[in-house]
Design a protein around this motif. Structure first.
Motif, PDB file in Angstrom:
ATOM      1  N   VAL A  55       0.875  -1.178   0.000  1.00  0.00           N
ATOM      2  CA  VAL A  55       0.000   0.000   0.000  1.00  0.00           C
ATOM      3  C   VAL A  55       0.909   1.223   0.000  1.00  0.00           C
ATOM      4  CG1 VAL A  55      -1.892   1.190   1.153  1.00  0.00           C
ATOM      5  CG2 VAL A  55      -1.727  -1.295   1.278  1.00  0.00           C
ATOM      6  N   SER A  56       1.067   1.835  -1.154  1.00  0.00           N
ATOM      7  CA  SER A  56       2.083   2.875  -1.340  1.00  0.00           C
ATOM      8  C   SER A  56       1.839   4.107  -0.474  1.00  0.00           C
ATOM      9  CB  SER A  56       2.152   3.285  -2.822  1.00  0.00           C
ATOM     10  OG  SER A  56       0.891   3.744  -3.273  1.00  0.00           O
ATOM     11  N   TRP A  57       0.568   4.416  -0.170  1.00  0.00           N
ATOM     12  CA  TRP A  57       0.316   5.650   0.585  1.00  0.00           C
ATOM     13  C   TRP A  57       0.741   5.557   2.043  1.00  0.00           C
ATOM     14  CZ3 TRP A  57      -3.388   5.286   4.503  1.00  0.00           C
ATOM     15  CH2 TRP A  57      -4.289   4.221   4.415  1.00  0.00           C
ATOM     16  N   THR A  58       1.136   4.364   2.506  1.00  0.00           N
ATOM     17  CA  THR A  58       1.668   4.240   3.867  1.00  0.00           C
ATOM     18  C   THR A  58       3.189   4.205   3.883  1.00  0.00           C
ATOM     19  OG1 THR A  58       1.681   1.805   3.824  1.00  0.00           O
ATOM     20  CG2 THR A  58      -0.373   2.885   4.496  1.00  0.00           C
ATOM     21  N   ARG A  59       3.817   4.426   2.740  1.00  0.00           N
ATOM     22  CA  ARG A  59       5.255   4.189   2.590  1.00  0.00           C
ATOM     23  C   ARG A  59       6.096   4.977   3.586  1.00  0.00           C
ATOM     24  NH1 ARG A  59       7.591   4.921  -3.308  1.00  0.00           N
ATOM     25  NH2 ARG A  59       6.088   3.232  -3.562  1.00  0.00           N
ATOM     26  N   ILE A  60       5.854   6.265   3.725  1.00  0.00           N
ATOM     27  CA  ILE A  60       6.727   7.118   4.538  1.00  0.00           C
ATOM     28  C   ILE A  60       6.309   7.111   6.013  1.00  0.00           C
ATOM     29  CG2 ILE A  60       7.526   9.477   4.901  1.00  0.00           C
ATOM     30  CD1 ILE A  60       7.191   9.942   1.900  1.00  0.00           C
ATOM     31  N   TRP A  61       5.012   7.234   6.269  1.00  0.00           N
ATOM     32  CA  TRP A  61       4.555   7.489   7.638  1.00  0.00           C
ATOM     33  C   TRP A  61       3.918   6.287   8.334  1.00  0.00           C
ATOM     34  CZ3 TRP A  61      -0.641   6.821   8.654  1.00  0.00           C
ATOM     35  CH2 TRP A  61      -1.479   6.715   7.536  1.00  0.00           C
ATOM     36  N   GLY A  62       3.583   5.216   7.615  1.00  0.00           N
ATOM     37  CA  GLY A  62       2.841   4.089   8.183  1.00  0.00           C
ATOM     38  C   GLY A  62       3.454   3.470   9.426  1.00  0.00           C
ATOM     39  N   PRO A  63       4.635   2.864   9.321  1.00  0.00           N
ATOM     40  CA  PRO A  63       5.242   2.229  10.502  1.00  0.00           C
ATOM     41  C   PRO A  63       5.532   3.193  11.649  1.00  0.00           C
ATOM     42  CG  PRO A  63       6.220   1.360   8.492  1.00  0.00           C
ATOM     43  CD  PRO A  63       5.369   2.516   8.079  1.00  0.00           C
ATOM     44  N   PRO A  64       6.128   4.384  11.397  1.00  0.00           N
ATOM     45  CA  PRO A  64       6.355   5.306  12.527  1.00  0.00           C
ATOM     46  C   PRO A  64       5.060   5.740  13.203  1.00  0.00           C
ATOM     47  CG  PRO A  64       7.678   5.950  10.635  1.00  0.00           C
ATOM     48  CD  PRO A  64       6.727   4.905  10.161  1.00  0.00           C
ATOM     49  N   PHE A  65       4.007   5.943  12.426  1.00  0.00           N
ATOM     50  CA  PHE A  65       2.722   6.342  12.999  1.00  0.00           C
ATOM     51  C   PHE A  65       2.206   5.277  13.966  1.00  0.00           C
ATOM     52  CE2 PHE A  65      -1.912   5.712  12.737  1.00  0.00           C
ATOM     53  CZ  PHE A  65      -2.345   6.886  13.339  1.00  0.00           C
ATOM     54  N   VAL A  66       2.270   4.009  13.569  1.00  0.00           N
ATOM     55  CA  VAL A  66       1.793   2.927  14.423  1.00  0.00           C
ATOM     56  C   VAL A  66       2.620   2.866  15.702  1.00  0.00           C
ATOM     57  CG1 VAL A  66       1.580   0.417  14.629  1.00  0.00           C
ATOM     58  CG2 VAL A  66       0.826   1.570  12.545  1.00  0.00           C
ATOM     59  N   MET A  67       3.954   2.926  15.577  1.00  0.00           N
ATOM     60  CA  MET A  67       4.816   2.813  16.757  1.00  0.00           C
ATOM     61  C   MET A  67       4.589   3.955  17.740  1.00  0.00           C
ATOM     62  SD  MET A  67       8.462   1.375  15.281  1.00  0.00           S
ATOM     63  CE  MET A  67       8.674   2.651  14.038  1.00  0.00           C
ATOM     64  N   ILE A  68       4.524   5.184  17.232  1.00  0.00           N
ATOM     65  CA  ILE A  68       4.388   6.351  18.114  1.00  0.00           C
ATOM     66  C   ILE A  68       2.998   6.404  18.746  1.00  0.00           C
ATOM     67  CG2 ILE A  68       4.348   8.876  18.190  1.00  0.00           C
ATOM     68  CD1 ILE A  68       6.473   8.818  15.943  1.00  0.00           C
ATOM     69  N   SER A  69       1.955   6.222  17.950  1.00  0.00           N
ATOM     70  CA  SER A  69       0.588   6.338  18.463  1.00  0.00           C
ATOM     71  C   SER A  69       0.286   5.257  19.492  1.00  0.00           C
ATOM     72  CB  SER A  69      -0.426   6.267  17.314  1.00  0.00           C
ATOM     73  OG  SER A  69      -0.313   5.044  16.607  1.00  0.00           O
ATOM     74  N   VAL A  70       0.731   4.020  19.251  1.00  0.00           N
ATOM     75  CA  VAL A  70       0.466   2.945  20.206  1.00  0.00           C
ATOM     76  C   VAL A  70       1.260   3.168  21.494  1.00  0.00           C
ATOM     77  CG1 VAL A  70       0.670   0.466  20.630  1.00  0.00           C
ATOM     78  CG2 VAL A  70      -0.115   1.281  18.410  1.00  0.00           C
ATOM     79  N   THR A  71       2.488   3.666  21.385  1.00  0.00           N
ATOM     80  CA  THR A  71       3.278   3.973  22.584  1.00  0.00           C
ATOM     81  C   THR A  71       2.567   5.007  23.452  1.00  0.00           C
ATOM     82  OG1 THR A  71       5.360   3.477  21.444  1.00  0.00           O
ATOM     83  CG2 THR A  71       5.489   4.827  23.431  1.00  0.00           C
ATOM     84  N   VAL A  72       2.005   6.030  22.818  1.00  0.00           N
ATOM     85  CA  VAL A  72       1.260   7.059  23.557  1.00  0.00           C
ATOM     86  C   VAL A  72       0.059   6.442  24.268  1.00  0.00           C
ATOM     87  CG1 VAL A  72      -0.130   9.152  23.328  1.00  0.00           C
ATOM     88  CG2 VAL A  72       2.021   8.947  22.067  1.00  0.00           C
ATOM     89  N   LEU A  73      -0.663   5.558  23.570  1.00  0.00           N
ATOM     90  CA  LEU A  73      -1.821   4.909  24.185  1.00  0.00           C
ATOM     91  C   LEU A  73      -1.416   4.115  25.416  1.00  0.00           C
ATOM     92  CD1 LEU A  73      -3.942   3.505  21.205  1.00  0.00           C
ATOM     93  CD2 LEU A  73      -4.161   5.685  22.390  1.00  0.00           C
ATOM     94  N   ILE A  74      -0.349   3.334  25.306  1.00  0.00           N
ATOM     95  CA  ILE A  74       0.099   2.502  26.428  1.00  0.00           C
ATOM     96  C   ILE A  74       0.439   3.347  27.646  1.00  0.00           C
ATOM     97  CG2 ILE A  74       1.933   0.939  27.207  1.00  0.00           C
ATOM     98  CD1 ILE A  74       2.059  -0.178  24.368  1.00  0.00           C
ATOM     99  N   LEU A  75       1.054   4.502  27.407  1.00  0.00           N
ATOM    100  CA  LEU A  75       1.505   5.336  28.520  1.00  0.00           C
ATOM    101  C   LEU A  75       0.374   6.108  29.189  1.00  0.00           C
ATOM    102  CD1 LEU A  75       4.869   6.738  27.050  1.00  0.00           C
ATOM    103  CD2 LEU A  75       4.558   4.876  28.703  1.00  0.00           C
TER     104      LEU A  75
END
Length: 549
Positions: free
Chosen positions: A430-450
């Protein structure tokens, strides 16, 4: 190549008992799974893994803790995060359709220590999920009776072990039909929810947005943040796509189909259902979420129509959804433990890799089901209280899994590019997730956990809530240290990473990460499946049936 990149989970093409002739051969190996799940079954398994106790019961706890507006906002946010996570996971699962869950991708692209910690954490998550679902069965049964509710847990446990010990097709078929029942019921609930809101209720009055205006947010920021963990519990199961990949027919085509279509159906069901719950059920409804009881908002809405029979029917469907969710969790936990035992190097005792002639990891099944004894603790501390704690543990564990998928995807894509390949060469991307997809998941989920544990600190500190919300983090760190500093040195495997930071955290060298092993190559059976699908797409009623099924 880092040592952890050699891991291979489950049946590879060499082990695959489904031959290119399209017929199932006799298994010679006692350590192989069967590719026995069809596209329609995998689609419904993905739905069954999410539409369960989290939606039917967990929404009551969310509404009582945070109010209708908090619930709608939090479930929407978590739903979007999970959707992006599912796209990233589908990309890896299509390229490497191997059994044992996404821990295989963490082993290959992150490191063996992290994979070991994640694998055991996720196995515990699934095992506790079974206990959570069996406890939820007791809560549902309290609609009719409050005596000997433990008996329903015991009966469900025996049934689930029996179904999962037969064949993967029996598991898939049970999930398929239970999921159809749940989806049909949610459609009926949406219709009834609209009718109740506009005046077809016991009081014969128009409700509208009264409850949203009266108390949109409950418990301040702590109440709002706490809904995130119940939402994460509710969405847990979407990552089962990777678990079923090793037993899915024609994974090159079927996994992307599941990713593209299934989640949107789930998201629509969730958001519409949650909106209607917030519109029709007050946050202070009696026994909505207490220490000893939890009432499903779905049952409340059906009861508001004025029919006890309708409420009993809804409660019966919820009971079947509990059975479905427990079935899914037991299957997933069994496959995760199997995957740990067949990894290279092994991360679980070899006995868990032994399978029956039908491809069932029976010892892994028994180990997973044994944790379910936790559900009988409800006799001492109350079903509602125990279910709340188990829900917290599973919800945080789900979040750790999503964060790990984002991390594995980020390193997978970096390894793919560093080795001179193009992302366009991937079987599914899915090309539209190329730049921001993985960092978005890692950062947003970390915020939720905290932030979601805010209510355990404020206004007063609750040790039990704090432990249930954060113990999974401590478990991950402990298991990481066990592998990195105890198990790996004992096996005589030395760290070969070039850089000091990589050696400390046991990170795989991206320049030499294994990008070739375990890729699925379409055989005759896959080609026949594609031809049948194309033929079905030419006939309108078959195309409609495939979309619905």
């Amino acid at each position: 190549m880092g040592e952890s990149s050699e891991a291979s989970y489950g049946a590879t093409d060499a082990q695959d008992p489904i031959k290119d002739t399209g017929t199932e051969s006799v298994i010679e190996s006692r350590n192989a799974l069967h590719r026995g799940l069809s596209s329609r079954q995998v689609s419904m398994i993905a739905i069954a893994g999410t539409i369960g106790t989290g939606l039917f019961l967990g929404t009551g706890r969310s509404l009582a803790a945070g109010g209708p507006a908090s619930m709608l906002i939090c479930y929407s946010i978590v739903g979007f995060i999970v959707y992006i996570t599912l796209l990233l996971l589908g990309e890896m699962a299509t390229q490497y359709p191997i059994a044992g869950s996404f821990t295989a991708y963490s082993s290959r692209f992150v490191g063996s220590s992290y994979s070991f910690a994640l694998g055991w954490n996720y196995w515990f998550n699934d095992a506790v999920s079974v206990a959570s679902d069996l406890t939820a069965a007791q809560l549902v049964l309290q609609f009719w009776t409050t005596s000997h509710t433990w008996a329903i847990s015991l009966a469900f446990w025996v049934f689930l072990v029996g179904v999962n010990s037969i064949h993967v097709r029996s598991y898939g078929e049970l999930e398929y039909w239970l999921s159809i029942l749940k989806v049909a019921t949610i459609v009926v609930f949406i219709i009834i929810g609209i009718l109740v809101n506009v005046g077809v209720n016991t009081d014969h009055h128009y409700i509208g947005g009264h409850y949203f205006r009266d108390a949109p947010f409950i418990g301040g920021f702590g109440g709002f943040a706490r809904v995130f963990v119940t939402a994460s519990f509710a969405y847990g199961g979407t990552e089962s796509l990777a678990i079923t990949a090793g037993e899915t027919k024609n994974p090159t085509k079927n996994i992307p189909r599941v990713v593209k279509f299934v989640f949107w159906r789930i998201l629509i069901f969730y958001i519409i259902s949650i909106l209607l719950i917030g519109l029709n059920v007050p946050h202070d409804y009696p026994n909505l979420s207490t220490r000893s009881a939890t009432t499903s908002p779905f049952t409340i809405v059906f009861k508001e129509v004025g029919s006890t029979t309708a409420a009993s029917f809804m409660n019966t469907v919820i009971l079947t959804s509990v059975l479905s969710a427990g079935n899914h969790a037991m299957f997933a936990g069994t496959r995760v433990l199997y995957g740990l035992s067949v990894s290279n190097p092994p991360q679980a005792p070899a006995i868990f890799s032994k399978t029956t002639s039908y491809g069932v990891p029976v010892f892994a099944l028994l180990a997973t089901s044994s944790i379910s004894i936790l559900c009988f603790g409800s006799s001492f501390i109350g079903s509602g209280q125990l279910w709340g704690w188990l829900q917290n543990i599973v919800g945080v564990s789900n979040q750790i899994a999503w964060l790990s998928i984002g991390l594995a995807s980020w390193r997978f894509r970096k390894a793919w590019l560093r080795q001179g390949r193009s992302l366009q060469d991937l079987k599914f991307h899915v090309s539209w997730t190329r730049i921001w997809g993985p960092p978005f998941v890692m950062i947003s989920v970390t915020v939720l956990i905290l932030v979601q544990g805010w209510s355990s600190f404020h206004p007063t500190f609750s040790a039990i809530d704090f432990v249930s919300l954060y113990i999974e983090i401590a478990v991950m760190v402990f298991m990481f240290a066990v592998w990195a500093f105890i198990v790996r040195p004992l096996t005589g495997r030395k760290a070969t990473q070039k850089h000091k930071l990589q050696r400390i955290f046991d990170l795989v060298e991206l320049e030499t990460a294994d990008l070739d092993s375990d890729q699925h190559h379409d055989g005759e059976a896959d080609k026949l499946d594609n031809e049948r699908h194309e033929q079905n797409q030419r006939i309108w009623w078959r195309r409609l049936f495939f979309f619905i099924a």
